[in-house]
Design a protein around this motif. Structure first.
Motif, PDB file in Angstrom:
ATOM      1  N   ILE A   1       2.403   9.734  -5.585  1.00  0.00           N
ATOM      2  CA  ILE A   1       3.213  10.851  -5.344  1.00  0.00           C
ATOM      3  C   ILE A   1       4.134  11.033  -6.398  1.00  0.00           C
ATOM      4  CG2 ILE A   1       4.443  11.860  -3.497  1.00  0.00           C
ATOM      5  CD1 ILE A   1       2.748  10.577  -1.551  1.00  0.00           C
ATOM      6  N   GLU A   2       5.127  10.314  -6.519  1.00  0.00           N
ATOM      7  CA  GLU A   2       5.965  10.524  -7.456  1.00  0.00           C
ATOM      8  C   GLU A   2       5.505  10.789  -9.037  1.00  0.00           C
ATOM      9  OE1 GLU A   2       8.478   6.715  -7.307  1.00  0.00           O
ATOM     10  OE2 GLU A   2       9.574   7.450  -5.772  1.00  0.00           O
ATOM     11  N   GLN A   3       4.618  10.062  -9.570  1.00  0.00           N
ATOM     12  CA  GLN A   3       4.003  10.249 -10.884  1.00  0.00           C
ATOM     13  C   GLN A   3       3.430  11.678 -11.020  1.00  0.00           C
ATOM     14  OE1 GLN A   3       1.461   6.934 -11.306  1.00  0.00           O
ATOM     15  NE2 GLN A   3       3.041   5.610 -12.401  1.00  0.00           N
ATOM     16  N   THR A   4       2.776  12.074  -9.861  1.00  0.00           N
ATOM     17  CA  THR A   4       2.097  13.630  -9.859  1.00  0.00           C
ATOM     18  C   THR A   4       3.333  14.646  -9.437  1.00  0.00           C
ATOM     19  OG1 THR A   4       1.606  13.210  -7.485  1.00  0.00           O
ATOM     20  CG2 THR A   4      -0.174  12.566  -9.137  1.00  0.00           C
ATOM     21  N   GLY A   5       4.318  14.167  -9.124  1.00  0.00           N
ATOM     22  CA  GLY A   5       5.716  15.191  -8.862  1.00  0.00           C
ATOM     23  C   GLY A   5       5.369  15.774  -7.531  1.00  0.00           C
ATOM     24  N   GLY A   6       4.864  15.091  -6.552  1.00  0.00           N
ATOM     25  CA  GLY A   6       4.839  15.430  -5.266  1.00  0.00           C
ATOM     26  C   GLY A   6       6.011  15.591  -4.683  1.00  0.00           C
ATOM     27  N   ILE A   7       6.768  14.773  -4.687  1.00  0.00           N
ATOM     28  CA  ILE A   7       8.120  14.753  -4.053  1.00  0.00           C
ATOM     29  C   ILE A   7       9.068  15.891  -4.653  1.00  0.00           C
ATOM     30  CG2 ILE A   7      10.326  13.524  -3.473  1.00  0.00           C
ATOM     31  CD1 ILE A   7       7.999  12.488  -1.886  1.00  0.00           C
ATOM     32  N   ALA A   8       9.155  15.807  -6.031  1.00  0.00           N
ATOM     33  CA  ALA A   8       9.746  16.895  -6.580  1.00  0.00           C
ATOM     34  C   ALA A   8       9.654  18.251  -6.398  1.00  0.00           C
ATOM     35  CB  ALA A   8       9.795  16.664  -8.160  1.00  0.00           C
ATOM     36  N   TYR A   9       8.200  18.367  -6.261  1.00  0.00           N
ATOM     37  CA  TYR A   9       7.366  19.692  -5.760  1.00  0.00           C
ATOM     38  C   TYR A   9       7.871  20.185  -4.571  1.00  0.00           C
ATOM     39  CZ  TYR A   9       4.065  23.446  -5.129  1.00  0.00           C
ATOM     40  OH  TYR A   9       3.350  24.551  -4.257  1.00  0.00           O
ATOM     41  N   CYS A  10       8.019  19.347  -3.452  1.00  0.00           N
ATOM     42  CA  CYS A  10       8.319  19.470  -2.045  1.00  0.00           C
ATOM     43  C   CYS A  10       9.704  19.836  -2.053  1.00  0.00           C
ATOM     44  CB  CYS A  10       7.974  18.218  -1.421  1.00  0.00           C
ATOM     45  SG  CYS A  10       8.134  18.498   0.466  1.00  0.00           S
ATOM     46  N   TRP A  11      10.714  19.296  -2.955  1.00  0.00           N
ATOM     47  CA  TRP A  11      11.791  19.614  -2.898  1.00  0.00           C
ATOM     48  C   TRP A  11      12.217  21.007  -3.193  1.00  0.00           C
ATOM     49  CZ3 TRP A  11      14.815  16.501   0.121  1.00  0.00           C
ATOM     50  CH2 TRP A  11      14.784  15.050  -0.277  1.00  0.00           C
TER      51      TRP A  11
ATOM     52  N   ASP B   1       0.759  -1.113  -0.033  1.00  0.00           N
ATOM     53  CA  ASP B   1       0.045  -0.012   0.138  1.00  0.00           C
ATOM     54  C   ASP B   1       0.800   1.328  -0.108  1.00  0.00           C
ATOM     55  OD1 ASP B   1      -2.207  -1.530  -0.066  1.00  0.00           O
ATOM     56  OD2 ASP B   1      -2.840  -1.465   2.161  1.00  0.00           O
ATOM     57  N   LEU B   2       1.857   1.177   0.798  1.00  0.00           N
ATOM     58  CA  LEU B   2       2.894   2.385   0.893  1.00  0.00           C
ATOM     59  C   LEU B   2       3.561   2.576  -0.347  1.00  0.00           C
ATOM     60  CD1 LEU B   2       4.396   4.554   2.411  1.00  0.00           C
ATOM     61  CD2 LEU B   2       6.066   3.033   3.160  1.00  0.00           C
ATOM     62  N   ALA B   3       3.963   1.597  -1.130  1.00  0.00           N
ATOM     63  CA  ALA B   3       4.467   1.653  -2.411  1.00  0.00           C
ATOM     64  C   ALA B   3       3.549   2.117  -3.429  1.00  0.00           C
ATOM     65  CB  ALA B   3       5.239   0.290  -2.864  1.00  0.00           C
ATOM     66  N   GLU B   4       2.431   1.879  -3.116  1.00  0.00           N
ATOM     67  CA  GLU B   4       1.389   2.175  -4.218  1.00  0.00           C
ATOM     68  C   GLU B   4       1.307   3.745  -4.165  1.00  0.00           C
ATOM     69  OE1 GLU B   4      -3.062   1.083  -5.908  1.00  0.00           O
ATOM     70  OE2 GLU B   4      -2.349   0.115  -4.166  1.00  0.00           O
ATOM     71  N   VAL B   5       0.945   4.209  -3.066  1.00  0.00           N
ATOM     72  CA  VAL B   5       0.787   5.864  -2.772  1.00  0.00           C
ATOM     73  C   VAL B   5       1.965   6.360  -3.095  1.00  0.00           C
ATOM     74  CG1 VAL B   5       0.390   7.451  -0.878  1.00  0.00           C
ATOM     75  CG2 VAL B   5      -0.997   5.276  -0.844  1.00  0.00           C
ATOM     76  N   LEU B   6       3.409   5.804  -2.714  1.00  0.00           N
ATOM     77  CA  LEU B   6       4.290   6.574  -3.173  1.00  0.00           C
ATOM     78  C   LEU B   6       4.508   6.745  -4.721  1.00  0.00           C
ATOM     79  CD1 LEU B   6       7.212   7.759  -2.477  1.00  0.00           C
ATOM     80  CD2 LEU B   6       8.104   5.426  -2.421  1.00  0.00           C
TER      81      LEU B   6
END
Length: 321
Positions: A273-283, A265-270
């Motif tokens: 988040i990655e595909q929508t650019g959530g991590i990159a946006y946060c950085w 489940d964690l991998a799916e949500v991650l």
């Protein structure tokens, strides 16, 4: 942050010694918890900021040592309480204090540290310092409570979340920087360093937000995905929810706040988040805050302390644990 560590080597050693002595209590359990926390290490970022800002402001005395110890006391107290609230099991790669001694001992040890902190502040006799740290601790409590109120609120807006972060994290960064300057004067420089600390504290928390999803547990010192399991809606998730499809949004809704979060489940949500650019946006947002913080230092003359602060700011957004 090598420049800061070299420049502050003697001061940091004095802070550690002061921290150890001030932690001592006639109650054995408090000493045990204190020694455990000291042994677990920590970056000592807040004390370093205070020490460097005091030097940058031209301070020549010795009061910066106990004051740097105070801000670490306050920070440590919040960690003890946070781990109980979050039901955390790891802190800095080790079993958290609430796991070792239980919730009651952790809460009471945190209370002791808060009380001891204000006793030490009163001893300094510096009213502006007392006011600054009192306001910071009030903000910390308000921010944590607001975060609790907004648990699993998938409609939480970015600005609202940044206001929470400004209280629960950035307030103590800002206070640490201001207090360094207040040892010299309560003037424009103190306000500039307060703003520097605010932006740096926001950047620091946003990096933590991103790392919670992507860091390796052995390096980060706590379980990946803990924020998601606790229902904490942080910036990577806020951005992902803005960009997610209805199907992906429903998948996130189905998972968030589940204490027992399966790795799949964690991998799916991650992945969402990655595909929508959530991590990159946060950085990106963290890097922009860091850039703005560093610009604040243009008001100060060049020198070793300024260089160390600039390097420390870069470290905070470049870290991966």
């Amino acid at each position: 942050m090598e420049k800061a560590l070299r420049l502050l080597r003697d001061d940091l050693a004095a802070v550690e010694e002061h921290f150890t002595k001030s932690m001592h209590s006639e109650t054995a359990l408090i000493n045990q918890v204190g020694q455990y926390l000291l042994a677990s290490g920590g970056k000592r970022v807040r004390p370093m900021l205070l020490l460097l800002c005091a030097r940058l402001s031209g301070y020549q005395g010795e009061d910066h040592i106990p004051l740097a110890s105070v801000v670490e006391f306050i920070h440590t107290a919040t960690l003890l309480h946070d781990d109980v609230v979050d039901k955390a099991t790891l802190r800095r790669g080790n079993p958290s204090a609430n796991v070792v001694w239980g919730n009651q001992a952790s809460v009471l040890a945190g209370d002791y540290l808060f009380a001891k902190s204000f006793s030490m502040i009163v001893e300094s006799g510096n009213l502006p310092v007392f006011k600054t740290l009192s306001e910071a601790v009030t903000s910390l409590a308000e921010g944590e409570m607001q975060q609790l109120v907004n648990s699993s609120d998938l409609d939480l807006k970015e600005q609202s979340y940044l206001e929470i972060v400004g209280k629960k994290t950035a307030a103590l960064f800002a206070a640490s920087c201001r207090c360094g300057a207040l040892l010299v004067d309560d003037g424009p420089q103190a306000e500039t360093l307060h703003q520097f600390g605010t932006e740096l504290g926001l950047a620091f928390q946003l990096i933590d937000d991103a790392l919670d999803y992507v860091a390796v547990e052995a390096e980060f010192g706590k379980t990946p995905g803990h924020d998601l399991a606790e229902g904490k809606v942080t910036l990577p998730l806020i951005h992902a929810l803005r960009k997610a499809t209805d199907v992906d949004r429903q998948r996130i809704i189905a998972v968030i706040g589940h204490t027992e979060l399966p790795a799949a489940d964690l991998a799916e949500v991650l992945l969402i988040i990655e595909q929508t650019g959530g991590i990159a946006y946060c950085w990106q947002q963290a890097e922009e805050l860091c850039r703005r913080a560093k610009e604040r230092l243009n008001a100060f003359a060049d020198g070793a302390e300024k260089d160390a602060l600039l390097e420390l700011a870069d470290y905070m957004v470049a870290r991966r644990y």
